[in-house]
Write an enzyme that holds these catalytic residues in place. Structure first.
Site, PDB file in Angstrom:
ATOM      1  N   TYR A   1       6.449   3.867  16.658  1.00 25.79           N
ATOM      2  CA  TYR A   1       6.154   3.154  15.416  1.00 25.79           C
ATOM      3  C   TYR A   1       6.064   4.178  14.303  1.00 25.79           C
ATOM      4  CZ  TYR A   1       3.458   0.479  11.957  1.00 25.79           C
ATOM      5  OH  TYR A   1       3.018  -0.125  10.802  1.00 25.79           O
TER       6      TYR A   1
ATOM      7  N   LYS B   1      -2.650  10.583   8.516  1.00 28.10           N
ATOM      8  CA  LYS B   1      -3.925  10.439   9.219  1.00 28.10           C
ATOM      9  C   LYS B   1      -4.858  11.640   9.018  1.00 28.10           C
ATOM     10  CE  LYS B   1      -1.806   7.296  12.560  1.00 28.10           C
ATOM     11  NZ  LYS B   1      -2.490   6.006  12.330  1.00 28.10           N
TER      12      LYS B   1
ATOM     13  N   ASP C   1       7.968  12.606  13.930  1.00 28.29           N
ATOM     14  CA  ASP C   1       6.918  11.835  13.275  1.00 28.29           C
ATOM     15  C   ASP C   1       5.580  12.268  13.885  1.00 28.29           C
ATOM     16  OD1 ASP C   1       6.174   8.291  12.707  1.00 28.29           O
ATOM     17  OD2 ASP C   1       5.034  10.126  12.362  1.00 28.29           O
TER      18      ASP C   1
HETATM   19  P1  KE4 Z   1       0.460   4.330   7.895  1.00 26.21           P
HETATM   20  O1  KE4 Z   1       1.476   3.773   6.926  1.00 26.21           O
HETATM   21  O2  KE4 Z   1      -0.256   3.226   8.665  1.00 26.21           O
HETATM   22  O3  KE4 Z   1      -0.507   5.321   7.226  1.00 26.21           O
HETATM   23  O4  KE4 Z   1       1.249   5.230   8.976  1.00 26.21           O
HETATM   24  C1  KE4 Z   1       2.290   4.642   9.702  1.00 26.21           C
HETATM   25  C2  KE4 Z   1       2.493   5.428  10.986  1.00 26.21           C
HETATM   26  C3  KE4 Z   1       3.566   6.306  11.058  1.00 26.21           C
HETATM   27  N1  KE4 Z   1       3.789   7.046  12.162  1.00 26.21           N
HETATM   28  C4  KE4 Z   1       2.968   6.963  13.235  1.00 26.21           C
HETATM   29  C5  KE4 Z   1       3.261   7.797  14.447  1.00 26.21           C
HETATM   30  C6  KE4 Z   1       1.853   6.085  13.219  1.00 26.21           C
HETATM   31  O5  KE4 Z   1       1.045   6.007  14.298  1.00 26.21           O
HETATM   32  C7  KE4 Z   1       1.602   5.303  12.075  1.00 26.21           C
HETATM   33  C8  KE4 Z   1       0.450   4.326  11.990  1.00 26.21           C
HETATM   34  N2  KE4 Z   1      -0.271   4.101  13.202  1.00 26.21           N
HETATM   35  C9  KE4 Z   1      -0.934   2.814  13.330  1.00 26.21           C
HETATM   36  C10 KE4 Z   1      -1.713   2.811  14.639  1.00 26.21           C
HETATM   37  N3  KE4 Z   1      -0.898   2.752  15.763  1.00 26.21           N
HETATM   38  C11 KE4 Z   1      -1.828   2.544  12.161  1.00 26.21           C
HETATM   39  C12 KE4 Z   1      -2.815   1.406  12.377  1.00 26.21           C
HETATM   40  C13 KE4 Z   1      -2.427   0.191  11.572  1.00 26.21           C
HETATM   41  O6  KE4 Z   1      -1.219  -0.160  11.532  1.00 26.21           O
HETATM   42  O7  KE4 Z   1      -3.370  -0.424  11.009  1.00 26.21           O
END
Ligand code: KE4
Length: 438
Positions: A153, A274, A246
């Site tokens: 993701y 993060k 990523d």
């Molecule tokens: P954000 O746009 O949510 O800050 O980051 C996206 C993203 C990109 N790459 C990786 C590897 C990620 O894990 C994420 C976001 N992770 C999710 C949890 N699995 C965020 C939680 C959510 O969607 O509320």
């Protein structure tokens, strides 16, 4: 074996009333889908405050937090040094929309820490970071097609919300309505840990980039098979394709230099998020100078953001990174090893499996550790839901989906760690017999 410990159901009446109000004005009552606890068929506690490694909800229940805001809070909640840095920065103004010295210091710290970075651009979310990295890769190579890995993701933008993990997988919605077929057609997918599938794509068309979570965290925690990351680097180089790591989740989690440092793998671009924001909205993407120089205003590839490099987020990020030293990572790994040693016999003794990379881990409701998304899909999701609720009742706040990784904070003391071990053991006893499906 003694009678399974039946954790008492906690009082969630205030949270339930808040959820009813929230659902009137916010879809699902949440501002990000996984927070809805839909996959575990429960209502989410509404959080009142965080204190170190604890979360306290609106009904006064307290939990050991193993989500850490989905990764950022490697130092736990309201760390005094980070909080003070934010307050100090706020006193000087919250946003200028202009360059600041702090951004230069921070960018230098990121470049110094991550082996892939020669230049870096700050933005406000992991979604933005990967979205811009993809555009940059397409602009640099002049190619349109990209490859992503099933179950990885990379945020909620069209190019990569295809066969995604995390909430997309949790909700069993491959991709999403609203993404034009023409867009999805430019995104090819391949299973994690499958180099022949990547090679076949690369041989058939000119590909701008392969993007991968070097350690998968959005289909549960899955480590790269030996040679997988090195194989991606070799194959992409052979075909003039960029490799994008990523590391939004793994960056500064697995080592100061992220998975790239931990596995000694090279790449062309890397995305961070993060932890780098210390709990505030900040992410970054960067890599080889010759690629980054294509970015506006130096080059033609446009990218922008009103709050990019926001002074409060940069202050939180700088304060956090300053505390991420060798001793902290040694402590983090020791906590992971202690949890592993205590829980793995229970988990495997019940026909389940457990994966862990440093301070990221997942208990999978299948008998052998999955290597890819299809194998995670074989998990007993109903049993996972019952396990999650029992762990919550026992005061352990785990990600509310099988397709997520849990995160250990470096500030987890022995008492809280023991509470986690006892709570997970109690929850496993509640769902005894699960995981026999595969
Ligand atoms: P954000 O746009 O949510 O800050 O980051 C996206 C993203 C990109 N790459 C990786 C590897 C990620 O894990 C994420 C976001 N992770 C999710 C949890 N699995 C965020 C939680 C959510 O969607 O509320």
């Amino acid at each position: 074996m003694s009678a399974p410990h039946q954790p008492a159901h906690l009082d969630h009446s205030r949270s339930r009333r808040l959820l009813e109000r929230a659902r009137e004005v916010i879809p699902g009552g949440v501002n990000s889908p996984v927070r809805a606890f839909a996959a575990v068929r429960g209502d989410p506690p509404f959080i009142a405050r965080g204190e170190g490694t604890s979360l306290i909800d609106e009904d006064g229940n307290d939990y050991v937090d193993l989500i850490g805001s989905w990764g950022p809070l490697i130092l736990g909640h309201a760390h005094p040094v980070v909080t003070e840095a934010i307050i100090e920065a706020a006193r000087r103004g919250s946003s200028f929309g202009a360059p600041t010295a702090a951004e230069v210091d921070f960018a230098e710290a990121l470049v110094e820490a991550h082996p892939v970075l020669e230049q870096v651009r700050l933005c406000s979310s992991g979604t933005e970071a990967t979205m811009h990295a993809i555009r940059l890769a397409r602009g640099f190579t002049g190619r349109d097609v990209i490859i992503k890995i099933d179950g990885c993701y990379h945020g909620a933008h069209d190019a990569l919300l295809v066969a995604a993990g995390s909430g997309v997988e949790t909700f069993a919605q491959p991709g999403s309505p609203g993404i034009p077929a023409a867009t999805a057609a430019l995104t090819l997918t391949a299973p994690f840990n499958d180099l022949p599938a990547i090679e076949k794509h690369l041989q058939r068309q000119r590909v701008a980039a392969v993007i991968v979570e070097p350690v998968a965290g959005n289909m549960g925690c899955i480590a790269p098979a030996p040679g997988y990351l090195e194989g991606l680097r070799r194959l992409t180089q052979e075909h003039g394709t960029l490799l994008i790591l990523d590391e939004v989740m793994t960056g500064f989690r697995l080592a100061r230099g992220g998975a790239a440092e931990r596995y000694g793998v090279d790449a062309d671009l890397v995305c961070l998020g993060k932890i780098v924001g210390g709990g505030l909205p900040l992410a970054a993407f960067g890599g080889r100078r010759e690629i980054m120089q294509r970015l506006s205003p130096e080059g033609p590839v446009y990218q922008a953001g009103t709050l990019s490099g926001n002074p409060l987020a940069v202050a939180a990020g700088r304060a956090t990174l300053a505390l991420l030293d060798e001793a902290l990572y040694a402590r983090l790994d020791a906590i992971g090893e202690a949890l592993d040693a205590a829980l793995r016999p229970d988990v495997e003794g019940r026909g389940l499996s457990m994966t862990r990379v440093g301070s990221m881990f997942t208990i999978f409701f299948r008998s052998s550790p999955p290597q890819n998304l299809d194998e995670v899909r074989e998990c007993d999701l109903d049993a996972f839901a019952r396990f999650h609720r029992a762990a919550l009742d026992a005061g352990v706040y785990l990600p509310p989906a099988q397709f997520e990784a849990a995160f250990l904070p470096a500030t987890l003391d022995d008492r809280a760690l023991q509470r986690v071990i006892d709570g997970i053991r109690a929850a496993l006893a509640v769902v005894d017999g699960a995981g026999q499906k595969d």
